[in-house]
Scaffold this motif. Sequence first.
Motif, PDB file in Angstrom:
ATOM      1  N   ASN A  85       0.864  -1.181   0.000  1.00 55.01           N
ATOM      2  CA  ASN A  85       0.000   0.000   0.000  1.00 55.01           C
ATOM      3  C   ASN A  85       0.905   1.237   0.000  1.00 55.01           C
ATOM      4  O   ASN A  85       1.253   1.770   1.054  1.00 55.01           O
ATOM      5  N   LYS A  88      -0.276   4.494   1.746  1.00 54.46           N
ATOM      6  CA  LYS A  88      -0.205   4.420   3.208  1.00 54.46           C
ATOM      7  C   LYS A  88       1.244   4.492   3.684  1.00 54.46           C
ATOM      8  O   LYS A  88       1.551   5.106   4.719  1.00 54.46           O
ATOM      9  N   ARG A  92       2.954   7.405   6.124  1.00 58.88           N
ATOM     10  CA  ARG A  92       3.732   7.096   7.329  1.00 58.88           C
ATOM     11  C   ARG A  92       5.082   7.815   7.289  1.00 58.88           C
ATOM     12  O   ARG A  92       5.531   8.383   8.301  1.00 58.88           O
ATOM     13  N   PHE A 117       0.930  -2.756   6.079  1.00 53.93           N
ATOM     14  CA  PHE A 117       0.994  -2.051   4.792  1.00 53.93           C
ATOM     15  C   PHE A 117       0.862  -3.012   3.605  1.00 53.93           C
ATOM     16  O   PHE A 117       1.065  -2.619   2.468  1.00 53.93           O
TER      17      PHE A 117
END
Length: 304
Positions: A85, A88, A92, A117
């Motif tokens: 991902n 995502k 982060r 993830f």
Amino acid sequence: MSKEQPQSVAEVREGLGKVGYLADEAGALVSFLAQRLGKPVLVEGPAGVGKTELAKALSRATGRRLIRLQCYEGLDEAKALYEWNYRKQLLRIQAESGGDEQAGWEQARGDIFSDDFLLTRPLLEAISAEYPVVLLIDEIDKTDQEFEAMLLEVLSDFQISIPELGVIVARTHPIVVLTSNNSRELTEALKRRCLYLWLDYPEVEREMEIVRLHAPELDERLARRLVEVVHMVRQLDLKKPPSIAESIDWARALLLLGADDIDASLFARTMSIIVKHRTDMDLVAERVGMKLGGVQGLGAEAAG
């Protein structure tokens, strides 16, 4: 069928019958061996003979969840196994950076390649499932040999290697069913790892059983007439012969119409349930209509 391993071929056949799948001796035997030996099953045959339905029936009969990978040309590992991902992961990194992206990467790179993830796709989902599943790899012949090579690790060792995480080994042992319409020759390496089952269109008596199982109100005489007509249609050189599912659809349609026989007129009105190409309809109208009687009227109605 019990969720435990079956003890006999007869037990498997009975269990499949209870969930609406009438398996022949070969189908029941391979389904039994797949569960006892833990080997994948490669089911080949023409389209519409019940290959996919066998996997679905095994799922219902064993109480296992069905996980399906529908194959197509160009299917790659990201859609079959897993992918990261990336959005995502980027969020982060940005959250860790505090405005300094380089510092954020240094802080986050240790944990962005973790399960949090990872986007699981059907193959990884089946391998990592906590409870036993049935994995259906449908129409494997639509992929290429590179995809088959990727499958070998899954089918041989029931494990998947992810460079960032290591090797993920199956928590449970899935029942794996691969189907193929035999549109291309599959590799020997793939076939070696599988039990093999060839499914063809059933004989008249067996197809009658199947039709009446799914349309029990249908008169036996009418069911025989319907199946005999379907077999006549399949003997022609068609782009797509009628499948078993279409025989069942036709039976249900005749019930709704209150039919007690299949004559040329009724056949002309309902032929599109089992014949799905325009050129096929012309050929079927001429050849089958002649046997049913009233070929001229049949051809005219079909053309209309």
